[in-house]
Motif scaffolding. Structure first.
Motif, PDB file in Angstrom:
ATOM      1  N   THR A   1      -3.891  61.516  76.833  1.00  0.00           N
ATOM      2  CA  THR A   1      -5.298  62.023  77.930  1.00  0.00           C
ATOM      3  C   THR A   1      -5.922  62.442  76.124  1.00  0.00           C
ATOM      4  OG1 THR A   1      -4.599  63.838  78.828  1.00  0.00           O
ATOM      5  CG2 THR A   1      -6.426  63.250  78.183  1.00  0.00           C
ATOM      6  N   ALA A   2      -7.709  62.107  76.663  1.00  0.00           N
ATOM      7  CA  ALA A   2      -8.617  61.811  75.971  1.00  0.00           C
ATOM      8  C   ALA A   2      -9.922  62.505  76.387  1.00  0.00           C
ATOM      9  CB  ALA A   2      -9.233  60.949  74.964  1.00  0.00           C
ATOM     10  N   ILE A   3      -9.856  63.579  75.685  1.00  0.00           N
ATOM     11  CA  ILE A   3     -11.477  64.635  76.584  1.00  0.00           C
ATOM     12  C   ILE A   3     -12.901  63.974  75.846  1.00  0.00           C
ATOM     13  CG2 ILE A   3     -12.517  66.824  77.828  1.00  0.00           C
ATOM     14  CD1 ILE A   3      -9.915  67.826  77.488  1.00  0.00           C
TER      15      ILE A   3
ATOM     16  N   GLY B   1      -2.721  53.479  80.717  1.00  0.00           N
ATOM     17  CA  GLY B   1      -1.819  54.356  82.022  1.00  0.00           C
ATOM     18  C   GLY B   1      -1.755  55.680  81.327  1.00  0.00           C
ATOM     19  N   GLY B   2      -2.953  56.083  80.217  1.00  0.00           N
ATOM     20  CA  GLY B   2      -3.606  57.238  80.293  1.00  0.00           C
ATOM     21  C   GLY B   2      -4.849  58.014  80.728  1.00  0.00           C
ATOM     22  N   THR B   3      -4.935  58.965  80.252  1.00  0.00           N
ATOM     23  CA  THR B   3      -6.339  59.206  80.871  1.00  0.00           C
ATOM     24  C   THR B   3      -7.468  60.180  79.741  1.00  0.00           C
ATOM     25  OG1 THR B   3      -4.763  60.265  82.498  1.00  0.00           O
ATOM     26  CG2 THR B   3      -7.099  61.229  82.085  1.00  0.00           C
ATOM     27  N   LEU B   4      -9.015  59.406  80.456  1.00  0.00           N
ATOM     28  CA  LEU B   4      -9.792  59.902  79.216  1.00  0.00           C
ATOM     29  C   LEU B   4     -11.268  60.423  80.033  1.00  0.00           C
ATOM     30  CD1 LEU B   4     -11.898  57.216  76.688  1.00  0.00           C
ATOM     31  CD2 LEU B   4     -13.084  58.516  79.100  1.00  0.00           C
ATOM     32  N   LEU B   5     -11.546  61.407  79.822  1.00  0.00           N
ATOM     33  CA  LEU B   5     -12.019  62.052  80.798  1.00  0.00           C
ATOM     34  C   LEU B   5     -13.691  62.927  79.913  1.00  0.00           C
ATOM     35  CD1 LEU B   5     -12.738  64.399  83.140  1.00  0.00           C
ATOM     36  CD2 LEU B   5     -11.843  66.230  81.326  1.00  0.00           C
TER      37      LEU B   5
ATOM     38  N   ILE C   1      -7.293  52.738  81.821  1.00  0.00           N
ATOM     39  CA  ILE C   1      -6.137  53.803  81.603  1.00  0.00           C
ATOM     40  C   ILE C   1      -7.272  54.178  82.868  1.00  0.00           C
ATOM     41  CG2 ILE C   1      -6.080  54.213  79.655  1.00  0.00           C
ATOM     42  CD1 ILE C   1      -8.913  54.660  78.970  1.00  0.00           C
ATOM     43  N   ASN C   2      -6.789  55.727  83.390  1.00  0.00           N
ATOM     44  CA  ASN C   2      -7.341  56.223  84.194  1.00  0.00           C
ATOM     45  C   ASN C   2      -8.301  56.938  83.560  1.00  0.00           C
ATOM     46  OD1 ASN C   2      -5.586  56.625  86.190  1.00  0.00           O
ATOM     47  ND2 ASN C   2      -4.248  57.623  84.915  1.00  0.00           N
ATOM     48  N   ILE C   3     -10.020  56.616  83.712  1.00  0.00           N
ATOM     49  CA  ILE C   3     -10.812  57.669  83.824  1.00  0.00           C
ATOM     50  C   ILE C   3     -11.864  58.346  84.904  1.00  0.00           C
ATOM     51  CG2 ILE C   3     -13.501  56.846  83.004  1.00  0.00           C
ATOM     52  CD1 ILE C   3     -11.932  54.215  81.740  1.00  0.00           C
ATOM     53  N   TYR C   4     -11.630  59.445  84.167  1.00  0.00           N
ATOM     54  CA  TYR C   4     -12.804  60.583  84.772  1.00  0.00           C
ATOM     55  C   TYR C   4     -14.540  60.855  84.461  1.00  0.00           C
ATOM     56  CZ  TYR C   4      -8.012  60.319  87.001  1.00  0.00           C
ATOM     57  OH  TYR C   4      -6.832  60.547  87.575  1.00  0.00           O
ATOM     58  N   LYS C   5     -14.487  61.448  85.044  1.00  0.00           N
ATOM     59  CA  LYS C   5     -15.898  62.088  84.250  1.00  0.00           C
ATOM     60  C   LYS C   5     -16.571  63.116  84.951  1.00  0.00           C
ATOM     61  CE  LYS C   5     -19.947  59.574  86.233  1.00  0.00           C
ATOM     62  NZ  LYS C   5     -20.838  58.665  85.891  1.00  0.00           N
ATOM     63  N   ILE C   6     -17.087  64.158  84.369  1.00  0.00           N
ATOM     64  CA  ILE C   6     -17.654  65.197  84.919  1.00  0.00           C
ATOM     65  C   ILE C   6     -19.184  65.785  83.989  1.00  0.00           C
ATOM     66  CG2 ILE C   6     -16.824  66.488  82.619  1.00  0.00           C
ATOM     67  CD1 ILE C   6     -16.911  67.847  85.752  1.00  0.00           C
TER      68      ILE C   6
ATOM     69  N   VAL D   1     -14.243  60.289  89.881  1.00  0.00           N
ATOM     70  CA  VAL D   1     -13.366  59.192  89.479  1.00  0.00           C
ATOM     71  C   VAL D   1     -13.805  58.278  89.228  1.00  0.00           C
ATOM     72  CG1 VAL D   1     -11.058  58.132  90.043  1.00  0.00           C
ATOM     73  CG2 VAL D   1     -11.029  60.596  90.723  1.00  0.00           C
ATOM     74  N   VAL D   2     -13.481  57.951  87.898  1.00  0.00           N
ATOM     75  CA  VAL D   2     -14.620  56.228  87.828  1.00  0.00           C
ATOM     76  C   VAL D   2     -13.692  54.853  87.879  1.00  0.00           C
ATOM     77  CG1 VAL D   2     -15.713  54.887  85.679  1.00  0.00           C
ATOM     78  CG2 VAL D   2     -15.768  57.351  85.678  1.00  0.00           C
ATOM     79  N   ASN D   3     -12.254  54.866  87.222  1.00  0.00           N
ATOM     80  CA  ASN D   3     -11.150  54.320  87.372  1.00  0.00           C
ATOM     81  C   ASN D   3      -9.795  54.733  87.260  1.00  0.00           C
ATOM     82  OD1 ASN D   3     -10.053  51.608  87.155  1.00  0.00           O
ATOM     83  ND2 ASN D   3      -9.827  52.099  84.768  1.00  0.00           N
ATOM     84  N   GLU D   4      -9.390  54.492  87.991  1.00  0.00           N
ATOM     85  CA  GLU D   4      -7.594  55.085  88.441  1.00  0.00           C
ATOM     86  C   GLU D   4      -6.568  53.829  88.429  1.00  0.00           C
ATOM     87  OE1 GLU D   4      -7.150  58.008  91.968  1.00  0.00           O
ATOM     88  OE2 GLU D   4      -7.441  59.004  90.242  1.00  0.00           O
ATOM     89  N   VAL D   5      -5.376  54.375  87.750  1.00  0.00           N
ATOM     90  CA  VAL D   5      -5.146  52.407  87.659  1.00  0.00           C
ATOM     91  C   VAL D   5      -3.653  53.252  88.469  1.00  0.00           C
ATOM     92  CG1 VAL D   5      -5.985  51.959  85.115  1.00  0.00           C
ATOM     93  CG2 VAL D   5      -3.896  53.531  85.237  1.00  0.00           C
TER      94      VAL D   5
END
Lengths: 364, 183
Positions: free
Chosen positions: B69-71, B88-92, B107-112, B179-183
Motif C-alpha cells: 500500500t502507498a498512501i 494488485g496492491g493499493t494506492l490511496l 492496482i486498486n486506487i482509492y481517493k479521499i 473507489v477510483v479503480n479496483e482490480v
C-alpha cells in the motif's frame, strides 16, 4: 516479561542506560543520534536513580569526562555519530591504554568528513582496526534491531567490566531512527560506593584506603621494556576475547550454497534478500556477526568448506569484506568472496542484494 | 498477513504520526511492527515519508522497495511511489494539490478528500486521521478498537482529550472513501 513499548533505537539506548544502573552519561549532540541525550534529559534520571547526564562542550570534552569517570569504577557511557567519534579517537585510545571500562555508542552516518546525516556503516575499519593510535582493540557490538539496542547496553557494560576495556555499540541512523517493539529490561540498582570499592578497589581511584597502595591510572610508561610488557598483557586480553566473546547469528545457513555476511541494518535487509532468493530457488543463508571485534572468523572458515561463495553486504565501499576474505583464505577454501554495498547514506534494497548475488557469485 | 506500506507527503501533514498511530495499533493487536522514517532536512518543509510494516511474523527488512500500500499526499510522492506499488496492491491518495492523478490499471486506487473533510470537521489538523480512516476502509488491517488504544498509547496524556475528535475524523474518513479503480 519486561515492559513492552514502541520506541526509536536511540530512545532505547537512553532508557536501557538508566535501567541497567548506569552512573553517568557525557555527550554532545549530533544527528542522527541526538535522541539519546534528548531522551535522557527528558527522563531526568538524576531524580530517579541518581544517574548524571551532562552535555559537554564538545566530543573531546565528553570522552575525557568519560575517561575520568571510568577511572572511579563507575558505569559510564557516551554516544555520538561518525564525525564525533573521530574527535573522540584520541580519548578512546587513552581509555584502552589505561584499561578502563566504558560504553561508547556510534550511530553512524555517511562520511568521510561531515558527509551526510543518512545511515552508513563506513566506520567499520575505525571501530575494529583501531581508530585511535596504538595496538588496542575495542569490543564491538552491532545491534540489528531496536530490541538489541536495549540488550547490548547491558551486555556492553558487562563485557567492558569483564575485560576492563572500552566496548563500542556500532549502529547507524537507520536502527537509531526506526521504531520497533521492544521489551525493556528490568531496573538494576546502581552500585554503591562501597560495592565499587569492594569489586574494583584494586584499580579504581576513589581515594587511597589504609590497607592498600595507592592506585594510579595512566597510559604513560616511559620505560620501553615495561611498555612492551603492558602491550603483551593487552594482547593476551584480546586473545581471550577472541576465544570467549565471539557472537553471531546464522539464518538458514545449514543447506546454503551461498552466504550473505552482513551486520546491523544491512543484516535486516539481507534477511529479506534471503526470503526473496529462496523463493527463486537459490539456496542462500545469512551470517550476521554480532561482535565485529572479535570477528566470527572461525565459523566463516568452517562454512567456507561447504559453500560456493560469500557476499559481504555493507553500507560502505567494502570494509568487512577484507575480514571475510581473511577468514576464508585461512581455511584454504576455494569459496569466492565478493562485496556489494551502497554508500553516502543510501540503504541497499533487498532485491538489489539478490541481483548482486546473481551477478557476482552465481553468474560469474 | 504482512502489510508493507509507505505514507508519503509534506512535512507537517502528520505523515509520521499517522504511521506511529498505525504502528502502535498493530502493537495493541499483538502484531509485529516496524516504523522507519525519512529523517533530516526533508522533514523541514520538504517531503516526509515513513515505511510502516505490520505483520504476524518476525519482520525481516524495515526497508522495502515495493509496497502493498502507498498512501500518497503530495505530487512529488505520487511521482516517486506510484510505480513502487506491487501489482494488485493499493494506492490511496488525497487529490488536493495533485496535478497528475495515478495512472496504473493493475492496482486498486482509492481517493479521499482529506483536506476538505478535516476542514468540515472544524480542525484541519485531523487531516491525517481522516486519511487513516479511509485507509482502514480500504484495508482493515487493524480494528477500530486497536486504533483507539493506539491513539491512547502514542499521544501524550495531556492530549488525551483530543482522542474523541481524532476518532471522529477516523470515522469520517472511513465513511467517505471513494473507489477510483479496483482490480
Amino acid at each position: 516479561m519486561g515492559e513492552l513499548r514502541l520506541m526509536k533505537g536511540n530512545e532505547v539506548i537512553a532508557e536501557a542506560a538508566i535501567r541497567c544502573g548506569c552512573d553517568g552519561y557525557f555527550g554532545y549532540p549530533i544527528t542522527p543520534q541526538s535522541e539519546v541525550m534528548e531522551t535522557l534529559m527528558e527522563r531526568e534520571p538524576w531524580n530517579e536513580t541518581g544517574m548524571v547526564v551532562l552535555q559537554a562542550e564538545s566530543e573531546i570534552a565528553s570522552i575525557n569526562m568519560l575517561y575520568g569517570a571510568a577511572g572511579s569504577g563507575k558505569k559510564v557511557m557516551t554516544s555520538s555519530s561518525s564525525p564525533g567519534i573521530s574527535l573522540m579517537a584520541e580519548g578512546i585510545s587513552y581509555i584502552a591504554g589505561s584499561e578502563l571500562p566504558c560504553v561508547i555508542v556510534n550511530v553512524q552516518r555517511g562520511g568521510p568528513g561531515l558527509g551526510t546525516i543518512q545511515p552508513s556503516q563506513a566506520d567499520y575499519f575505525q571501530s575494529v582496526k583501531g581508530g585511535g593510535h596504538g595496538d588496542y582493540k575495542m569490543i564491538v557490538l552491532a545491534p540489528a534491531s531496536v530490541q538489541e539496542m536495549n540488550d547490548f547496553v547491558d551486555l556492553g557494560f558487562e563485557l567492558a567490566f569483564k575485560y576492563r576495556n572500552p566496548a563500542l555499540i556500532l549502529t547507524d541512523g537507520a536502527i537509531g531512527q526506526m521504531m520497533e517493539k521492544v521489551e525493556l529490561s528490568d531496573y538494576k540498582p546502581r552500585m554503591t560506593d562501597e560495592e565499587i570499592d569492594e569489586k574494583y578497589g584494586s584499580w579504581s581511584t576513589n581515594g587511597k584506603k589504609p590497607n592498600r597502595e595507592r592506585n594510579i591510572i595512566t597510559s604513560l610508561e616511559m620505560q620501553s621494556d615495561k611498555m612492551e610488557a603492558k602491550n603483551k598483557r593487552f594482547q593476551q586480553k584480546y586473545a581471550k576475547m577472541e576465544v570467549e566473546e565471539v557472537r553471531y547469528e546464522a539464518i538458514e545457513c545449514d543447506d546454503a550454497d551461498y552466504i550473505f555476511v552482513a551486520f546491523g541494518s544491512s543484516a535486516r535487509i539481507c534477511q529479506k534478500s534471503v526470503e526473496l532468493a529462496r523463493a527463486k530457488g537459490i539456496k542462500v543463508g545469512l551470517l550476521r556477526p554480532i561482535t565485529l571485534y572479535p570477528f566470527p572468523k572461525k565459523v566463516i572458515g568452517e562454512m567456507a568448506k561447504h559453500v560456493k561463495g560469500f557476499l559481504s553486504v555493507e553500507m560502505s565501499a567494502g570494509q568487512m569484506v577484507e575480514d571475510v576474505q581473511l577468514a576464508v583464505g585461512c581455511s584454504c577454501s576455494d569459496a569466492k568472496v565478493e562485496y556489494f554495498g551502497r554508500m553516502g547514506g543510501i540503504i541497499p534494497s533487498p532485491s538489489e542484494v539478490v541481483e548482486a548475488l546473481e551477478q557476482k557469485l552465481i553468474g560469474g | 498477513m504482512t502489510e508493507e506500506m509507505i505514507i508519503a507527503g509534506f512535512g507537517g501533514q502528520g505523515v509520521l504520526s499517522m504511521g506511529k498511530i498505525l504502528a502502535y495499533s498493530g502493537v495493541m493487536a499483538e502484531q509485529e511492527v516496524s516504523w522507519f522514517p525519512s529523517y533530516g532536512p526533508e522533514m523541514r518543509g520538504g517531503t516526509a515519508n515513513v515505511t510502516v510494516i505490520v505483520s504476524d511474523k518476525r519482520i525481516s527488512s524495515p526497508v522495502v522497495n515495493e509496497y502493498d500500500t502507498a498512501i500518497i499526499l503530495n505530487q512529488q510522492s505520487m511521482d516517486k511511489f506510484e510505480k513502487m506499488v506491487k501489482p494488485g496492491g493499493t494506492l490511496l491518495y488525497d487529490p488536493n494539490g495533485i496535478s497528475r492523478h495515478p495512472e496504473r490499471s493493475d492496482i486498486n486506487i482509492y481517493k479521499i478528500d482529506g483536506t476538505i473533510i478535516a476542514a468540515d470537521l472544524g480542525n484541519v489538523k485531523t487531516f491525517n486521521m481522516v486519511v487513516l480512516g479511509a485507509y482502514l476502509k480500504a484495508k482493515p488491517i487493524v480494528s477500530m478498537d486497536s486504533i483507539e488504544k493506539g491513539l491512547e498509547k502514542s499521544l501524550p496524556e495531556r492530549h488525551h482529550k483530543l482522542i474523541p475528535l481524532n476518532l471522529q475524523a477516523v470515522e469520517a474518513g472511513y465513511e467517505k472513501l471513494e473507489v477510483v479503480n479496483e482490480v
